[in-house]
Write a protein that holds these residues in place. Structure first.
Motif, PDB file in Angstrom:
ATOM      1  N   PHE A   8       0.835  -1.201   0.000  1.00 37.66           N
ATOM      2  CA  PHE A   8       0.000   0.000   0.000  1.00 37.66           C
ATOM      3  C   PHE A   8       0.867   1.247   0.000  1.00 37.66           C
ATOM      4  O   PHE A   8       2.027   1.225   0.412  1.00 37.66           O
ATOM      5  N   ARG A   9       0.272   2.323  -0.476  1.00 32.14           N
ATOM      6  CA  ARG A   9       0.903   3.637  -0.508  1.00 32.14           C
ATOM      7  C   ARG A   9       0.634   4.378   0.808  1.00 32.14           C
ATOM      8  O   ARG A   9      -0.221   3.962   1.586  1.00 32.14           O
ATOM      9  N   PRO A  10       1.297   5.520   1.045  1.00 35.41           N
ATOM     10  CA  PRO A  10       1.016   6.283   2.263  1.00 35.41           C
ATOM     11  C   PRO A  10      -0.389   6.869   2.311  1.00 35.41           C
ATOM     12  O   PRO A  10      -0.826   7.327   3.368  1.00 35.41           O
ATOM     13  N   SER A  11      -1.097   6.849   1.198  1.00 38.04           N
ATOM     14  CA  SER A  11      -2.506   7.241   1.169  1.00 38.04           C
ATOM     15  C   SER A  11      -3.403   6.127   1.682  1.00 38.04           C
ATOM     16  O   SER A  11      -4.622   6.296   1.784  1.00 38.04           O
ATOM     17  N   ASP A  12      -2.824   4.969   1.980  1.00 37.33           N
ATOM     18  CA  ASP A  12      -3.542   3.736   2.333  1.00 37.33           C
ATOM     19  C   ASP A  12      -4.236   3.110   1.128  1.00 37.33           C
ATOM     20  O   ASP A  12      -5.080   2.223   1.288  1.00 37.33           O
ATOM     21  N   ASP A  13      -3.911   3.562  -0.074  1.00 35.45           N
ATOM     22  CA  ASP A  13      -4.403   2.951  -1.304  1.00 35.45           C
ATOM     23  C   ASP A  13      -3.425   1.865  -1.751  1.00 35.45           C
ATOM     24  O   ASP A  13      -2.205   1.997  -1.584  1.00 35.45           O
ATOM     25  N   ALA A  14      -3.947   0.818  -2.353  1.00 29.71           N
ATOM     26  CA  ALA A  14      -3.093  -0.264  -2.837  1.00 29.71           C
ATOM     27  C   ALA A  14      -2.170   0.227  -3.946  1.00 29.71           C
ATOM     28  O   ALA A  14      -2.563   1.035  -4.797  1.00 29.71           O
ATOM     29  N   THR A  15      -0.933  -0.257  -3.915  1.00 32.94           N
ATOM     30  CA  THR A  15      -0.044   0.008  -5.035  1.00 32.94           C
ATOM     31  C   THR A  15      -0.516  -0.791  -6.250  1.00 32.94           C
ATOM     32  O   THR A  15      -1.182  -1.819  -6.121  1.00 32.94           O
ATOM     33  N   ILE A  16      -0.182  -0.305  -7.428  1.00 30.66           N
ATOM     34  CA  ILE A  16      -0.449  -1.051  -8.664  1.00 30.66           C
ATOM     35  C   ILE A  16       0.747  -1.950  -8.966  1.00 30.66           C
ATOM     36  O   ILE A  16       0.604  -3.154  -9.160  1.00 30.66           O
TER      37      ILE A  16
ATOM     38  N   ILE B 218      -9.257  10.130  -2.672  1.00 29.81           N
ATOM     39  CA  ILE B 218     -10.452  10.986  -2.596  1.00 29.81           C
ATOM     40  C   ILE B 218     -11.108  11.151  -3.960  1.00 29.81           C
ATOM     41  O   ILE B 218     -12.318  11.263  -4.060  1.00 29.81           O
ATOM     42  N   GLY B 219     -10.315  11.162  -5.019  1.00 34.51           N
ATOM     43  CA  GLY B 219     -10.903  11.276  -6.354  1.00 34.51           C
ATOM     44  C   GLY B 219     -10.324  12.419  -7.154  1.00 34.51           C
ATOM     45  O   GLY B 219      -9.506  13.203  -6.661  1.00 34.51           O
ATOM     46  N   VAL B 220     -10.773  12.542  -8.384  1.00 32.20           N
ATOM     47  CA  VAL B 220     -10.123  13.438  -9.337  1.00 32.20           C
ATOM     48  C   VAL B 220     -10.641  14.873  -9.286  1.00 32.20           C
ATOM     49  O   VAL B 220     -10.270  15.682 -10.129  1.00 32.20           O
ATOM     50  N   ARG B 221     -11.457  15.211  -8.304  1.00 30.96           N
ATOM     51  CA  ARG B 221     -11.869  16.601  -8.127  1.00 30.96           C
ATOM     52  C   ARG B 221     -11.183  17.276  -6.946  1.00 30.96           C
ATOM     53  O   ARG B 221     -11.338  18.471  -6.748  1.00 30.96           O
ATOM     54  N   TYR B 222     -10.427  16.513  -6.168  1.00 25.51           N
ATOM     55  CA  TYR B 222      -9.909  17.018  -4.903  1.00 25.51           C
ATOM     56  C   TYR B 222      -8.378  16.985  -4.885  1.00 25.51           C
ATOM     57  O   TYR B 222      -7.774  15.921  -4.985  1.00 25.51           O
ATOM     58  N   ALA B 223      -7.781  18.165  -4.755  1.00 25.41           N
ATOM     59  CA  ALA B 223      -6.333  18.267  -4.563  1.00 25.41           C
ATOM     60  C   ALA B 223      -6.053  18.461  -3.075  1.00 25.41           C
ATOM     61  O   ALA B 223      -6.906  18.936  -2.323  1.00 25.41           O
ATOM     62  N   TRP B 224      -4.855  18.089  -2.667  1.00 20.06           N
ATOM     63  CA  TRP B 224      -4.493  18.126  -1.251  1.00 20.06           C
ATOM     64  C   TRP B 224      -3.600  19.326  -0.953  1.00 20.06           C
ATOM     65  O   TRP B 224      -2.549  19.495  -1.598  1.00 20.06           O
TER      66      TRP B 224
ATOM     67  N   HIS C 106      -7.010  21.189   5.604  1.00 22.59           N
ATOM     68  CA  HIS C 106      -7.876  20.031   5.400  1.00 22.59           C
ATOM     69  C   HIS C 106      -7.129  18.952   4.625  1.00 22.59           C
ATOM     70  O   HIS C 106      -6.053  19.178   4.072  1.00 22.59           O
ATOM     71  N   GLU C 107      -7.709  17.774   4.587  1.00 27.11           N
ATOM     72  CA  GLU C 107      -7.113  16.675   3.840  1.00 27.11           C
ATOM     73  C   GLU C 107      -7.087  17.018   2.350  1.00 27.11           C
ATOM     74  O   GLU C 107      -6.035  16.949   1.698  1.00 27.11           O
ATOM     75  N   SER C 108      -8.237  17.351   1.781  1.00 23.72           N
ATOM     76  CA  SER C 108      -8.317  17.681   0.362  1.00 23.72           C
ATOM     77  C   SER C 108      -9.368  18.748   0.145  1.00 23.72           C
ATOM     78  O   SER C 108     -10.250  18.957   0.987  1.00 23.72           O
ATOM     79  N   VAL C 109      -9.255  19.424  -1.003  1.00 29.83           N
ATOM     80  CA  VAL C 109     -10.138  20.545  -1.330  1.00 29.83           C
ATOM     81  C   VAL C 109     -10.610  20.387  -2.770  1.00 29.83           C
ATOM     82  O   VAL C 109      -9.804  20.088  -3.665  1.00 29.83           O
ATOM     83  N   ASN C 110     -11.888  20.580  -2.984  1.00 29.96           N
ATOM     84  CA  ASN C 110     -12.447  20.528  -4.334  1.00 29.96           C
ATOM     85  C   ASN C 110     -11.880  21.693  -5.143  1.00 29.96           C
ATOM     86  O   ASN C 110     -12.034  22.864  -4.770  1.00 29.96           O
ATOM     87  N   VAL C 111     -11.224  21.373  -6.263  1.00 28.56           N
ATOM     88  CA  VAL C 111     -10.554  22.415  -7.042  1.00 28.56           C
ATOM     89  C   VAL C 111     -11.546  23.360  -7.711  1.00 28.56           C
ATOM     90  O   VAL C 111     -11.179  24.458  -8.136  1.00 28.56           O
ATOM     91  N   ARG C 112     -12.809  22.951  -7.781  1.00 37.42           N
ATOM     92  CA  ARG C 112     -13.821  23.802  -8.397  1.00 37.42           C
ATOM     93  C   ARG C 112     -14.692  24.521  -7.380  1.00 37.42           C
ATOM     94  O   ARG C 112     -15.413  25.448  -7.736  1.00 37.42           O
TER      95      ARG C 112
ATOM     96  N   SER D 148     -13.948  25.482  -3.379  1.00 39.61           N
ATOM     97  CA  SER D 148     -13.046  25.275  -2.247  1.00 39.61           C
ATOM     98  C   SER D 148     -13.765  25.163  -0.907  1.00 39.61           C
ATOM     99  O   SER D 148     -13.149  24.743   0.082  1.00 39.61           O
ATOM    100  N   ALA D 149     -15.029  25.508  -0.842  1.00 43.16           N
ATOM    101  CA  ALA D 149     -15.773  25.303   0.394  1.00 43.16           C
ATOM    102  C   ALA D 149     -16.092  23.831   0.617  1.00 43.16           C
ATOM    103  O   ALA D 149     -16.522  23.437   1.704  1.00 43.16           O
ATOM    104  N   ASP D 150     -15.867  23.011  -0.405  1.00 37.54           N
ATOM    105  CA  ASP D 150     -16.082  21.571  -0.330  1.00 37.54           C
ATOM    106  C   ASP D 150     -14.731  20.914  -0.040  1.00 37.54           C
ATOM    107  O   ASP D 150     -13.826  20.942  -0.873  1.00 37.54           O
ATOM    108  N   TYR D 151     -14.592  20.343   1.139  1.00 33.53           N
ATOM    109  CA  TYR D 151     -13.318  19.769   1.556  1.00 33.53           C
ATOM    110  C   TYR D 151     -13.565  18.486   2.333  1.00 33.53           C
ATOM    111  O   TYR D 151     -14.700  18.186   2.731  1.00 33.53           O
ATOM    112  N   THR D 152     -12.503  17.720   2.556  1.00 37.04           N
ATOM    113  CA  THR D 152     -12.605  16.531   3.394  1.00 37.04           C
ATOM    114  C   THR D 152     -11.769  16.734   4.656  1.00 37.04           C
ATOM    115  O   THR D 152     -10.698  17.322   4.611  1.00 37.04           O
ATOM    116  N   ARG D 153     -12.270  16.232   5.773  1.00 35.47           N
ATOM    117  CA  ARG D 153     -11.607  16.197   7.075  1.00 35.47           C
ATOM    118  C   ARG D 153     -11.275  17.589   7.623  1.00 35.47           C
ATOM    119  O   ARG D 153     -10.214  18.150   7.339  1.00 35.47           O
TER     120      ARG D 153
END
Length: 519
Positions: A295-303, A430-436, A471-477, A479-484
């Protein structure tokens, strides 16, 4: 008010000894839940354009107090030209101490259980990074030194029990009730969920354990814990065992598959949350001197399981550990660790660098030893962008600069995300709309370009959702939408970034002609 008075009276002995073993049952009744507290704006507001709130808990509700940390805050808070940046530093720099020291027992064998924020578990990687901004203060702050030493001891105890796991429950002696991750994982080697929160094998967790021990020794000159701690040397032996087991190839010379000692399977609809091939992950060619990471440090599995940032990180930490173990009188072990680090470092350069048709020679994110390559970066540390911060390569190195251009390009990194409100590196977690925001903080610390630094700092400043915390991540479109809302690791990264600029480029924070601030 009544609850606060009760807390002050009954907790006064603990607080006078610098918030050591906290009466958490009482704290839960008397102090607000920081998950909720962090989502509301508290006064006084900053005088800057963003009018950012003051998000520190009242003194009596802080989970640990450091005189040196308070000194640094007081030294700097009135020096900033931008009062919004000043408020962010005031909120973020102490956040780990203010909110995440879930349990600390001082003494000759101290213990420290440090949660990542809104999840009541300790990630070895996160806790190391959370404490890292305070390392340079340890020499002049004995209680803070005990906290850091306690973190080393607790991590060592975790790795003695299960070196393949990444996140752990409160130590049994803390009497804090463990929590569930609400998953039914099938993992080999098996573990006790009362002791382990999650068991994703991440090579960078092992490197982070060494990193904290190395930094503590560099800051204090104290190596006595190596031989005194009842768990430390067993943790080192377990770490080396994992490195040996995860350096093996998938197939033997006759083509028979060699089952990895570590396997992980989870029932999930997300491909990043489990491993293929009955939990072993995709095949690797072990003739590379690289180490697998499931796994990666994101806790996502490596490819592809030769995860290059973690291999670079462990290579440097093994080499750095030589000084620690020489000081502890363990020269043979010191030489072995250094040699292992050199071998892995050589493997990174031989197998982790390739010719990109647009950017030239670059570091790959993951490889498999068969020629397979993944070109990308993820915001979580260690990352390719952070290679200079871990000491693997100088930021001016040509291969790193080529890689950096690739990573910060939408045509080079599939997880470089840009929108009208924010831009940065994200990841599949988190997905392709959220940068950290973490990615921009790393960008700042690896840049010497004033304009690039100022632009990134402005972006980070404006994307806290008005709450004055990272925050963990922020919606690039949007910014009031964030995680954690409460993500202590990133708060520490912000504090570390400001201290880096205060020492390296003080004019960007304090105005032209400002002197460097060193701690």
């Amino acid at each position: 008010m009544i609850a606060l008075i009760i807390f002050l009276v009954l907790g006064s002995l603990t607080l006078r000894s610098n918030a050591v073993q906290h009466p958490w049952a009482l704290r839960d009744a008397s102090c607000p839940d920081y998950i909720s507290y962090s989502t509301r704006r508290h006064g006084p507001l900053s005088t800057g354009a963003l009018r950012l709130p003051y998000q520190r808990p009242v003194v009596e509700c802080r989970t640990f107090r450091s005189a040196e940390v308070e000194r640094v805050i007081n030294d700097l808070k009135d020096k900033f030209v931008d009062t919004d940046i000043s408020r962010l530093f005031e909120n973020c720099f102490p956040n780990t101490l203010d909110t995440t020291v879930r349990w600390h027992l001082p003494g000759s064998a101290p213990q420290s259980f440090i949660v990542t924020g809104d999840i009541n578990a300790e990630w070895i990687r996160d806790s190391t990074n959370q404490l890292s901004p305070y390392i340079s203060l340890l020499k002049n702050d004995a209680p803070l030194r005990q906290l850091a030493l306690g973190a080393i001891h607790t991590q060592a105890e975790f790795l003695t029990y299960s070196p393949y796991c990444n996140a752990f429950q409160p130590p049994t002696q803390s009497r804090i009730k463990p929590s569930s991750n609400e998953q039914s994982d099938v993992v080999n080697p098996a573990y006790d969920p009362a002791l382990v929160f999650e068991c994703k094998y991440e090579l960078d967790s092992l490197a982070s354990f060494l990193d904290l021990a190395n930094k503590y020794f560099e800051a204090t000159g104290d190596s006595s814990f190596v031989n005194r701690d009842p768990y430390f040397m067993e943790a080192i032996r377990n770490l080396l065992m994992v490195l040996d087991e995860q350096a093996l190839t998938t197939y033997d010379e006759d083509g028979n598959d060699i089952r990895s000692r570590y396997t992980f399977q989870r029932q999930t609809s997300s491909g990043t949350e489990t491993l293929s091939l009955r939990g072993s992950g995709n095949p690797t060619n072990g003739n590379t001197s690289l180490i697998r990471s499931a796994f990666r440090p994101s806790d996502d599995a490596t490819i592809l399981q030769f995860f290059i940032p973690a291999n670079a990180f462990i290579a440097i930490q093994l080499q750095k550990a030589k000084k620690l173990f020489v000081a502890a009188g363990l020269k043979d072990l010191a030489n072995d660790l250094y040699s292992r680090g050199e071998t892995i470092e050589k493997g990174v350069w031989e197998h982790g660098v390739h010719e990109h048709k647009v950017f030239g020679k670059v570091f790959a994110y993951e490889v498999d030893g068969y020629g397979g390559i993944i070109n990308m970066d993820d915001a979580n540390l260690p990352s390719l962008l952070s290679l200079p911060l871990m000491g693997f390569v100088d930021a001016s190195n040509d291969v790193y600069q080529n890689t950096r251009r690739m990573l910060l390009s939408k045509n080079g990194n599939p997880y470089f995300l840009r929108g009208p409100d924010f831009a940065g590196i994200g990841g599949p977690h988190i997905g392709v709309r959220y940068a950290w925001p973490m990615s921009l903080l790393v960008l700042i610390r690896t840049s010497n370009d004033d304009a690039e630094i100022k632009s990134a700092l402005e972006l980070v400043k404006r994307t806290t959702g008005g709450l004055g915390l990272m925050h963990e991540s922020v919606n690039v479109r949007h910014s009031a939408d964030y995680t954690r809302p409460w993500f202590a690791w990133c708060n520490s990264e912000f504090g570390k970034t400001i201290l880096d600029l205060a020492a390296r480029k003080p004019h960007l924070l304090f105005g032209e002609g400002a002197a460097a601030y060193l701690i």
